[in-house]
Design an enzyme around this catalytic site. Structure first.
Site, PDB file in Angstrom:
ATOM      1  CD  GLU A  30      -2.385  -1.539   2.661  1.00 26.43           C
ATOM      2  OE1 GLU A  30      -2.180  -0.755   3.598  1.00 26.43           O
ATOM      3  OE2 GLU A  30      -2.994  -2.613   2.803  1.00 26.43           O
ATOM      4  CG  LEU A  45      -6.095  -0.112   2.362  1.00 25.53           C
ATOM      5  CD1 LEU A  45      -6.886   1.160   2.577  1.00 25.53           C
ATOM      6  CD2 LEU A  45      -6.181  -1.023   3.523  1.00 25.53           C
ATOM      7  CB  ALA A  46      -6.826  -6.245   1.041  1.00 22.76           C
ATOM      8  CD  GLU A  47      -3.560  -4.380   5.540  1.00 26.64           C
ATOM      9  OE1 GLU A  47      -4.720  -4.852   5.584  1.00 26.64           O
ATOM     10  OE2 GLU A  47      -3.337  -3.169   5.433  1.00 26.64           O
ATOM     11  CD  GLN A  59       0.280   2.619   4.910  1.00 23.94           C
ATOM     12  OE1 GLN A  59      -0.746   3.031   5.443  1.00 23.94           O
ATOM     13  NE2 GLN A  59       0.502   2.768   3.625  1.00 23.94           N
ATOM     14  CG  PHE A  60       2.050   1.527  10.600  1.00 25.82           C
ATOM     15  CD1 PHE A  60       3.003   2.180  11.368  1.00 25.82           C
ATOM     16  CD2 PHE A  60       1.404   2.231   9.601  1.00 25.82           C
ATOM     17  CE1 PHE A  60       3.311   3.518  11.143  1.00 25.82           C
ATOM     18  CE2 PHE A  60       1.710   3.572   9.363  1.00 25.82           C
ATOM     19  CZ  PHE A  60       2.668   4.209  10.140  1.00 25.82           C
ATOM     20  CB  ILE A  97       1.179  -7.517  10.228  1.00 21.95           C
ATOM     21  CG1 ILE A  97       2.032  -8.342   9.263  1.00 21.95           C
ATOM     22  CG2 ILE A  97       1.127  -8.164  11.599  1.00 21.95           C
ATOM     23  CD1 ILE A  97       3.495  -8.470   9.705  1.00 21.95           C
ATOM     24  CG  HIS A 110      -0.134   3.816  13.326  1.00 24.60           C
ATOM     25  ND1 HIS A 110      -1.483   3.789  13.533  1.00 24.60           N
ATOM     26  CD2 HIS A 110       0.028   4.128  12.011  1.00 24.60           C
ATOM     27  CE1 HIS A 110      -2.105   4.095  12.404  1.00 24.60           C
ATOM     28  NE2 HIS A 110      -1.216   4.301  11.461  1.00 24.60           N
TER      29      HIS A 110
HETATM   30  C1  LIG Z   1      -5.864  -2.635   7.958  1.00 23.35           C
HETATM   31  C2  LIG Z   1      -5.172  -1.337   7.711  1.00 23.35           C
HETATM   32  N1  LIG Z   1      -4.237  -1.258   6.760  1.00 23.35           N
HETATM   33  C3  LIG Z   1      -3.564  -0.125   6.546  1.00 23.35           C
HETATM   34  C4  LIG Z   1      -3.818   0.979   7.284  1.00 23.35           C
HETATM   35  C5  LIG Z   1      -3.030   2.264   7.037  1.00 23.35           C
HETATM   36  N2  LIG Z   1      -3.924   3.260   6.440  1.00 23.35           N
HETATM   37  C6  LIG Z   1      -4.531   4.184   7.185  1.00 23.35           C
HETATM   38  S1  LIG Z   1      -5.619   5.096   6.308  1.00 23.35           S
HETATM   39  C7  LIG Z   1      -5.261   4.264   4.885  1.00 23.35           C
HETATM   40  C8  LIG Z   1      -5.983   4.614   3.632  1.00 23.35           C
HETATM   41  C9  LIG Z   1      -7.457   4.543   3.793  1.00 23.35           C
HETATM   42  O1  LIG Z   1      -8.097   4.997   2.643  1.00 23.35           O
HETATM   43  P1  LIG Z   1      -9.669   5.051   2.559  1.00 23.35           P
HETATM   44  O2  LIG Z   1     -10.251   3.772   3.006  1.00 23.35           O
HETATM   45  O3  LIG Z   1     -10.021   5.501   1.200  1.00 23.35           O
HETATM   46  O4  LIG Z   1     -10.091   6.124   3.640  1.00 23.35           O
HETATM   47  P2  LIG Z   1      -9.687   7.659   3.686  1.00 23.35           P
HETATM   48  O5  LIG Z   1      -8.493   7.750   4.568  1.00 23.35           O
HETATM   49  O6  LIG Z   1      -9.446   8.090   2.308  1.00 23.35           O
HETATM   50  O7  LIG Z   1     -10.858   8.365   4.304  1.00 23.35           O
HETATM   51  C10 LIG Z   1      -4.297   3.295   5.122  1.00 23.35           C
HETATM   52  C11 LIG Z   1      -3.723   2.421   4.092  1.00 23.35           C
HETATM   53  C12 LIG Z   1      -4.801   0.879   8.275  1.00 23.35           C
HETATM   54  N3  LIG Z   1      -5.119   1.904   9.057  1.00 23.35           N
HETATM   55  N4  LIG Z   1      -5.457  -0.284   8.467  1.00 23.35           N
END
Ligand SMILES: Cc1ncc(C[n+]2csc(CCOP(=O)(O)OP(=O)(O)O)c2C)c(N)n1
Ligand SMILES: Cc1ncc(C[n+]2csc(CCOP(=O)(O)OP(=O)(O)O)c2C)c(N)n1
Ligand SMILES: [Mg+2]
Ligand SMILES: [Mg+2]
Lengths: 325, 361, 325, 361
Positions: A29, A58-60, A82-83, A87, A129
């Site tokens: 991501e 976005l999917a671990e 990402q963190f 995981i 985080h």
């Molecule tokens: C399971 C997970 N993976 C990664 C992250 C890191 N992360 C935080 S916000 C984000 C993007 C989210 O995008 P979206 O769903 O479009 O929401 P937005 O922030 O745009 O409102 C990511 C990858 C997380 N918080 N949770």
């Protein structure tokens, strides 16, 4: 040659492998244009293109699972989580597939993938985080867990992890991503996995640690030196499988063992080290083993995180306690 | 103000109806009787094998076994449409598809007989092994397809999954990835109406499982999974499209699990016999045989010869399986890593020391 | 009163709580009409209806996540994972939410859920059906891990788990689901959590174990008795948090400790026990601690599974080794 | 023979266009100017708060903060449609919705200021706390809805999620469960086009995110998420339906993230300024104000008064936040369990012993 930080060691290793092995692909991501939220993959997509350095959905669990699939096809995916707090959806693929693909197919297929993740506390990050759950992965058969604690080891161990024919979880202590700079040559020379690194020799007490805690520990050791106490500081580096020999040799010399990690105490990796030493070197021990660890609580939000993390003071006291016996 | 911004529909394809009548036009391959005979032979072999495997389990010579009874057209249709160089990521009962790809009957027996060597296919070396953790295989297929795409290969991957499996997040993640990256992968949902004891209506409110594709922006089609011609034709088209850069697809094969879930299950506890009786009326083999007979390509003599041949092949496989000694205890340590880490040598020695077979396998 | 088997203890406890507490709901894959693949929920849907005993769609992460949601609303979901090998998609919800909902909301919301799963090897089950990964859950803050080893403890501990105001992972040793029968009264009396159970007193060696391995251990202990060796056998019962006091007391008496578990050795729960004893009772130990465990390999398919699982012979030898010192 | 067995379409609703013109018919509530003024005030407060929070972060008085700039209509539309007794499972930036429900601005600051007490809402006691692990909250909402259904309560749950979040398996699992069990839950996908640096087209091939509902067999609709009237109306209808046993729905609110992802992000690295400029032309506040002015319900004076009032409220919240001492070290142990296990007492004492604040917070 100017020094580089730990995170730059990561970037340099990724770039090196992308250049020299076309089966290597970086994915995750925000690893592409953005170069990762910590910039570990900065510039790589620009240099190697969108197919080699790939922003995924976005999917671990998906990232881990597709990596297994790519690895089974002979590629060497290096996937970023990402963190570490995110995981966990990948645990299933790691335990059910990555760690056993070779075994269950009797070597027909294998899984040379790397799952990278920044981990640990201390940077005032938001909730989820600041996790340190390396022990969960250390309990998974067939999966190596590697943690660098210096720019050179970040570079050398990541090269080794990518080249390793089996899956590696590579955890990067983000608190020290930029703490110190060190000259590291981009010579493509990997460091050995499955061995500890002795960061400081000493004969009073053995202190085993890894990740960001190496720095707190070295600080404690140098402060203790003024009290005339000589610590041998060992960086575990490969968390699993464990290089217990190096630790046993050291304990044989010092007779005392302190283990420092920021993860929760119960069933942390410190327990395994303590158990093995107690089993194999009971008679070398002149004092009970001490573990200085995070608590068995949730990692608190950042106003309290420094209370959670082992401090130099706690480490020093633990060392002293072992010497009181 | 409301306006419509997207429209979708799901088609259902059936060519050979339950009575063996052709509906609409036959696809090209089906105009050659020998092709259909080949499919029929494969389906028959699968069924004969299945009966034998269940017997082996009942007599204590095999562990828990997942029957493929009733799924023969879905499985053979899918497997026969694949090219050798394609990659298959199965779940755990698609023997009909796997036999087409070169997996041996003795492999199946080894696997359910508790021996990892069953996963070491001599045949399709790159196919994934059986996958018990539901839906995880879909991601492997997508990943393999990603490797093919990156390398510019004209191959594709196929994953199969059950109706129950479509409730797992990993299934959707794989579909979505395949769509986003336009991967050469085809997902086959073998909808046999039951996930152990859970009927489809408790699994999802979706009217079809093919429409799950819409969430991923990829084509989805529903096929009569008991019709080997429709199944094969649909798969061929989807695979050809995928291999040529046309992107992924989802195929829902509507069939029925005529057996218990596995030999460890007793479906009479939760499923009315009438439903099973009805399902037998639309099962895949009979309609194919009827059609072959109707075009003069099959008769009783051929049927008897086929059954005898299948029995012989199955017996050979069974004998091979039964003659295979268990692996030595050290096998637990072999292939854990390319090279066994120093840290595990001790454990290996312990295992040898306590070998309950006394070293005799 | 006829005896009941361990699995019937489970069923009886579920039925009791369904009868006496309307916030209790049983859910999972095949728990309804089918009564569970092992029949742990047999008859419950017929008796309590489809809303109280619910077949869910097939998705373990979903089952855990919806349980968190229900529990936050004050219900007491008792969710079944069909086998421990399929529990991993639920790890994220357990670690990211179940174990911390109370903490992160400062007690505003809580998570009184139970996640039940049959676990362990020895019944010649297919791949992924013989896992023992309790250590992963023992490392999760805020989550209790409980394992019964007799019909009475299955009943009493499950009652306690359901009534506990915090999340519990309740692991049922399927190998002994039907091994012995015992008279258990359906009196609704819970057994205490967070304490070990001493299954057999002895003063030569302390043997700590849990789950199905209690039976192998008791067998070993009774065979050792003929050699004049008296083992104290302790059933851990609550894996996390650990009742170390009972173990320390025993080790103080015996001076020797053997830990038996079927999970992989590295970072297993045995390591934590060994570590704590080495830390807190080093001077009580007259011999190195012995761990008799599964290997750090994948649990093999069933032709070899008995080679993987600790045997009576291995346990006996380990006990003897501690006595040789 | 092919036949169509299912047909679906996705509608898009916009009532207030970017210029503040009404398209089609106004929903009932929107005919009362005071209702619209109320929504406008809430959106404005949210934006004023947002600016302040970013400043606090920039000046080192707040940790990483996720801005809601541009999402005000989607958030307020959703929050204002909910009843007090409903339950909200947010992600991490829906302040506009949460303020409608009684969450305090100081709660938001506490949370991003690194203090768990921010999650201890005095207001909506049953709402879920902010949820950082993407998509997991969808299952909580479904679970809460299941509790409501089982108890026969006339309430419902709402989960919101981002466009990126729709790639996570948990999202689909929740949708599918909601459909299968006809739960009183509404999922809102706040599609702001970006997931940190990942644009929507890399996230999915689906043309709309509303169509993800089709996979679960539940209704899905796309709404102009910058139009607070359409948003509120759509949510009201979906919630009312859910509360009355009509089952779940998915609402896609199309909006735009006008800010960086969080204060830790720099969107100029990956996003063209022109795109942001275009998005500003359709942002939610101005169109609402234009409309209110056009019907004679708003003017400059009112605007100034509102801004002053918002600034005052925000300042109060900031002061409250800044005046709050950190919790004692023992707070790490409080609420880990209802009662702290014996095994953890030692650790608690260690924490007290090494308290870096020296006991002073
Ligand atoms: C399971 C997970 N993976 C990664 C992250 C890191 N992360 C935080 S916000 C984000 C993007 C989210 O995008 P979206 O769903 O479009 O929401 P937005 O922030 O745009 O409102 C990511 C990858 C997380 N918080 N949770
Ligand atoms: C992740 C996971 N959960 C649970 C199981 C146990 N299990 C095995 S098969 C099965 C039902 C599968 O149903 P379906 O997907 O319809 O496939 P079918 O067996 O009907 O072919 C279940 C629940 C499993 N193997 N994996
Ligand atoms: Mg099925
Ligand atoms: Mg977004």
């Amino acid at each position: 040659m100017p020094g580089i930080a730990l995170i730059e060691g990561v970037t340099m290793a990724l770039a090196h492998e992308l250049s020299h092995d076309e089966s290597v692909v970086v994915l995750g991501e925000d690893v592409g244009v953005n170069g990762g939220v910590f910039r570990a993959t900065a510039g790589l997509q620009q240099r190697f293109g969108k197919e080699r350095v790939m922003d995924t959905p976005l999917a671990e669990g998906m990232i881990a699972g597709m990596s297994v699939g790519m690895a089974a096809q002979g590629m060497r995916p290096v996937a970023e989580m990402q963190f570490m707090g995110f995981i966990y959806p990948a645990v299933d693929q790691m335990i059910s597939h990555a760690g056993r693909l070779r075994h269950r197919t009797r070597g027909r297929l294998s899984c040379p993938m790397v799952l990278r993740a920044p981990y640990g506390g201390g940077i005032h990050a938001p909730e989820h985080h600041s996790e340190s759950t390396e022990a969960l992965f250390a309990h998974i058969p067939g999966v190596r867990v590697v943690i660098p604690s210096s720019p050179a080891r970040a570079y050398g161990l990541l090269l080794a992890a990518i080249r390793d024919p089996d899956p590696v979880v590579f955890l990067e202590p983000k608190r020290i991503y930029r703490l110190v700079k060190q000259e590291v040559e981009d010579d493509g020379v990997a460091l050995p996995l499955d061995v500890c690194y002795i960061l400081r020799e000493g004969d009073d007490v053995t202190v085993v640690t890894w990740g960001a805690m190496t720095h707190e520990t070295l600080k404690a050791a140098s402060e203790l030196e003024s009290d005339g106490i000589n610590c041998e500081v060992i960086d575990l580096a490969t968390i699993s499988p464990l290089d217990i020999e190096t630790i046993l040799e050291s304990v044989e010399k010092t007779g005392r063992l302190v283990i420092v990690h920021e993860a929760a105490r119960t069933c942390g990796v410190g327990a395994e080290i303590a158990a093995q030493v107690a089993e194999q070197a009971l008679y070398d021990l002149e004092a009970p083993i001490q573990r200085v660890t995070g608590y068995d609580t949730v990692m608190p939000l950042f106003r309290l995180e420094m209370e959670y993390l082992p401090s130099v003071a706690r480490i020093k006291d633990a060392v002293k306690v072992t010497l009181e016996e | 103000m409301k306006k419509t911004v997207a429209e979708y529909h799901i088609d259902y394809l059936q060519i050979l109806d339950p009575d063996g009548n052709v509906q609409g036009e036959l696809p090209a391959f089906a105009r050659y009787p020998h092709e259909l005979i080949n499919l029929y032979q494969r389906m028959t072999l699968t069924r004969v094998f299945d009966t034998k495997a269940i017997n082996l389990q009942r007599t204590g010579k095999l562990g828990t076994y997942a029957s493929s009874l009733g799924h023969e057209a879905a499985h053979v249709g899918m497997g026969s449409a694949m090219h050798e160089k394609d990659v298959f990521a199965p779940m755990y009962r698609e023997y009909g598809a796997q036999f087409c790809r070169g997996v041996k009957m003795s492999d199946v027996l080894m696997y359910w007989g508790g021996d990892e060597r069953g996963n070491n296919f001599a045949g399709p070396r790159q196919d994934f092994p059986w996958c018990v953790p539901i839906a995880t295989q879909c991601l492997h297929a997508a990943g393999a397809a990603m490797a093919m795409k990156l390398r510019g290969e004209k191959r594709c991957a196929v994953a199969s999954i059950g109706d129950g499996g479509t409730s797992e997040g990993a299934f959707y993640e794989a579909l979505n990835l395949a769509g986003a990256q336009q991967l050469p992968v085809v997902f086959v949902v073998v909808n046999n109406k039951w996930a152990i004891s859970v009927p489809l209506h408790l699994q999802t409110a979706a009217k079809t499982l093919a429409q799950k594709a819409i969430a991923a922006g990829i084509p989805g089609i529903q096929v009569d999974g008991n019709d080997v011609i429709a199944m094969r034709a649909t798969m061929e088209a989807a695979l050809e499209r995928a291999r040529n850069g046309g992107g992924p697809a989802l195929v829902e094969a509507v069939t029925y699990r005529l057996s218990d879930h596995t030999t460890a299950d007793d479906a009479t506890r939760y499923r009315p016999q009438e439903e099973v009786d009805e399902a037998w009326k639309v099962e895949p083999l009979e309609r194919t045989r009827s059609y072959l007979i109707s075009i003069g390509s099959w008769d009783d003599g051929k049927e008897q010869a086929l059954l005898a041949d299948c029995a012989r092949q199955v017996d050979e496989a069974v004998n091979e399986y039964l003659a295979t000694d268990r692996m030595p205890v050290t096998a637990m340590f072999d292939h854990m890593y390319e090279e066994l880490p120093e840290a595990m040598q001790d454990q290996r020695e312990t295992a040898i020391r306590y070998d309950r077979s006394g070293g005799h396998h």
